[in-house]
Design a protein around this motif. Structure first.
Motif, PDB file in Angstrom:
ATOM      1  N   LEU A   1       0.804  -1.215   0.000  1.00 58.29           N
ATOM      2  CA  LEU A   1       0.000   0.000   0.000  1.00 58.29           C
ATOM      3  C   LEU A   1       0.839   1.268   0.000  1.00 58.29           C
ATOM      4  CD1 LEU A   1      -2.886  -0.935   2.473  1.00 58.29           C
ATOM      5  CD2 LEU A   1      -2.974  -0.849  -0.027  1.00 58.29           C
ATOM      6  N   TYR A   2       1.982   1.239   0.677  1.00 61.88           N
ATOM      7  CA  TYR A   2       2.774   2.462   0.798  1.00 61.88           C
ATOM      8  C   TYR A   2       3.599   2.767  -0.452  1.00 61.88           C
ATOM      9  CZ  TYR A   2       1.395   3.384   5.579  1.00 61.88           C
ATOM     10  OH  TYR A   2       0.654   3.702   6.707  1.00 61.88           O
ATOM     11  N   ARG A   3       3.465   1.962  -1.465  1.00 59.18           N
ATOM     12  CA  ARG A   3       4.013   2.306  -2.789  1.00 59.18           C
ATOM     13  C   ARG A   3       2.981   3.060  -3.626  1.00 59.18           C
ATOM     14  NH1 ARG A   3       8.809  -0.215  -4.064  1.00 59.18           N
ATOM     15  NH2 ARG A   3       9.360  -2.091  -2.869  1.00 59.18           N
ATOM     16  N   LEU A   4       1.757   3.114  -3.144  1.00 57.92           N
ATOM     17  CA  LEU A   4       0.660   3.705  -3.905  1.00 57.92           C
ATOM     18  C   LEU A   4       0.353   5.116  -3.399  1.00 57.92           C
ATOM     19  CD1 LEU A   4      -1.779   0.637  -3.912  1.00 57.92           C
ATOM     20  CD2 LEU A   4       0.061   1.169  -5.544  1.00 57.92           C
ATOM     21  N   ASN A   5      -0.212   5.916  -4.297  1.00 55.50           N
ATOM     22  CA  ASN A   5      -0.639   7.269  -3.957  1.00 55.50           C
ATOM     23  C   ASN A   5      -2.167   7.284  -3.896  1.00 55.50           C
ATOM     24  OD1 ASN A   5      -0.902  10.009  -3.566  1.00 55.50           O
ATOM     25  ND2 ASN A   5      -0.331  10.587  -5.647  1.00 55.50           N
TER      26      ASN A   5
ATOM     27  N   LEU B   1      -5.300   3.478  -5.938  1.00 50.08           N
ATOM     28  CA  LEU B   1      -6.041   2.408  -5.285  1.00 50.08           C
ATOM     29  C   LEU B   1      -7.193   1.887  -6.136  1.00 50.08           C
ATOM     30  CD1 LEU B   1      -5.907   0.869  -2.597  1.00 50.08           C
ATOM     31  CD2 LEU B   1      -7.626   2.451  -1.698  1.00 50.08           C
ATOM     32  N   LYS B   2      -7.654   2.662  -7.094  1.00 49.02           N
ATOM     33  CA  LYS B   2      -8.822   2.267  -7.879  1.00 49.02           C
ATOM     34  C   LYS B   2      -8.624   0.917  -8.589  1.00 49.02           C
ATOM     35  CE  LYS B   2     -12.290   4.032 -11.094  1.00 49.02           C
ATOM     36  NZ  LYS B   2     -13.382   3.977 -10.096  1.00 49.02           N
ATOM     37  N   PRO B   3      -7.514   0.705  -9.320  1.00 44.31           N
ATOM     38  CA  PRO B   3      -7.340  -0.602  -9.954  1.00 44.31           C
ATOM     39  C   PRO B   3      -7.203  -1.737  -8.944  1.00 44.31           C
ATOM     40  CG  PRO B   3      -5.360   0.741 -10.217  1.00 44.31           C
ATOM     41  CD  PRO B   3      -6.430   1.642  -9.700  1.00 44.31           C
TER      42      PRO B   3
ATOM     43  N   CYS C   1     -16.024   2.767  -6.319  1.00 42.63           N
ATOM     44  CA  CYS C   1     -15.497   3.998  -5.735  1.00 42.63           C
ATOM     45  C   CYS C   1     -15.177   4.996  -6.839  1.00 42.63           C
ATOM     46  CB  CYS C   1     -14.239   3.685  -4.917  1.00 42.63           C
ATOM     47  SG  CYS C   1     -13.508   5.132  -4.124  1.00 42.63           S
ATOM     48  N   ALA C   2     -15.579   6.239  -6.647  1.00 43.60           N
ATOM     49  CA  ALA C   2     -15.413   7.263  -7.680  1.00 43.60           C
ATOM     50  C   ALA C   2     -13.999   7.823  -7.752  1.00 43.60           C
ATOM     51  CB  ALA C   2     -16.400   8.398  -7.448  1.00 43.60           C
ATOM     52  N   LEU C   3     -13.219   7.689  -6.685  1.00 37.26           N
ATOM     53  CA  LEU C   3     -11.894   8.288  -6.670  1.00 37.26           C
ATOM     54  C   LEU C   3     -10.981   7.613  -7.688  1.00 37.26           C
ATOM     55  CD1 LEU C   3     -11.214   8.810  -2.860  1.00 37.26           C
ATOM     56  CD2 LEU C   3     -11.988  10.477  -4.548  1.00 37.26           C
TER      57      LEU C   3
ATOM     58  N   PHE D   1     -12.320   0.191   0.476  1.00 38.99           N
ATOM     59  CA  PHE D   1     -12.739  -1.145   0.050  1.00 38.99           C
ATOM     60  C   PHE D   1     -14.078  -1.530   0.668  1.00 38.99           C
ATOM     61  CE2 PHE D   1     -11.939  -5.911   0.734  1.00 38.99           C
ATOM     62  CZ  PHE D   1     -12.582  -6.248  -0.452  1.00 38.99           C
ATOM     63  N   LEU D   2     -14.186  -1.398   1.977  1.00 36.52           N
ATOM     64  CA  LEU D   2     -15.386  -1.876   2.650  1.00 36.52           C
ATOM     65  C   LEU D   2     -16.574  -0.940   2.437  1.00 36.52           C
ATOM     66  CD1 LEU D   2     -13.825  -3.145   6.015  1.00 36.52           C
ATOM     67  CD2 LEU D   2     -14.441  -4.490   3.984  1.00 36.52           C
TER      68      LEU D   2
END
Length: 229
Positions: free
Chosen positions: A42-46, A72-74, A66-68, A107-108
């Motif tokens: 996770l900490y490699r992601l923005n 994290l979306k993919p 999720c709209a964002l 996610f949840l």
């Protein structure tokens, strides 16, 4: 026969620390049962946590999305392809890391639905193994009642993903390669080193076995036709 697909999510900022090591052993356990595995750090992601826009609950939109649009979306999309998850988080200030908390929010909550009929739109029952590792001892944990902080996440996982997560708690972890470089006088490096030598290999073996059991849980879910366990 299609191989089970297991995704491991590392909620620690350390790519090769205790959490990552335990997750690797859990993944190895899953692979021993012919699963395909993938690890996400996770900490490699923005990304950020939920912004409460409620797009995921709009009546004119498909629920559970999720709209964002960020890194994290993919990941959230790919989780729907998994048959099981392995989640790992270090414990900071008596709770999971902020990265893992933001991930679980997105996610949840995106799969939670404000409906009196069903609480979730996630498309399947998803077995989860959750590994928590912490610097404090088990005796210390019992004094601060850490479990009560973690139970809320486990309850949400159970409600939204249809199955209670299997949990492993790992105590008294090794933090620094050289304790003399850091102010850490409340700990004994000698005791820490001895504890790690005696226990961490056992913890890794338990993580391996947790990974094995998630494959068995996948099979149980399939036998029940996707129903909850």
């Amino acid at each position: 026969m299609k191989k089970p697909y297991v995704i491991a999510v590392n909620g620690s900022p350390r790519m090769n620390g205790n959490t990552a090591t335990l997750l690797e052993h859990a993944m190895e356990g899953a692979r021993s049962r012919r699963a395909d595995t993938k690890r996400i750090d996770l900490y490699r992601l923005n990304y950020k946590g939920c912004i409460s826009c409620f797009y995921c609950k709009r009546k004119d939109k498909p629920h559970g999305i999720c709209a964002l649009r960020d890194d994290l979306k993919p990941v959230l999309n790919e989780l729907k392809e998994a048959e099981a998850l392995l989640l790992g988080s270090s414990i900071y200030f008596d709770n999971i890391t902020s990265g893992m908390a933001a991930f679980l929010e997105r996610f949840l909550f995106s799969n939670y639905i404000y409906s009196g009929e069903i609480p979730t739109v996630f498309p399947k029952v998803l077995p989860i193994g959750f590994i928590y590792d912490m610097n404090i001892t088990q005796e210390w944990e019992e004094e601060v009642h850490l479990y009560s902080n973690l139970e809320k996440y486990q309850q949400s996982v159970t409600e939204i993903l249809g199955i209670a997560p299997e949990t492993q708690y790992v105590y008294n972890t090794w933090q620094f390669s050289d304790y003399s470089k850091y102010e850490s006088s409340i700990f004994s490096e000698k005791d820490k080193r001895r504890y790690r030598a005696e226990h961490f290999s056992v913890d890794c073996r338990k993580a391996y076995e947790l990974g094995v059991r998630q494959i068995s849980r996948i099979q149980e879910v399939e036998q029940k036709g996707g129903g909850s366990l």
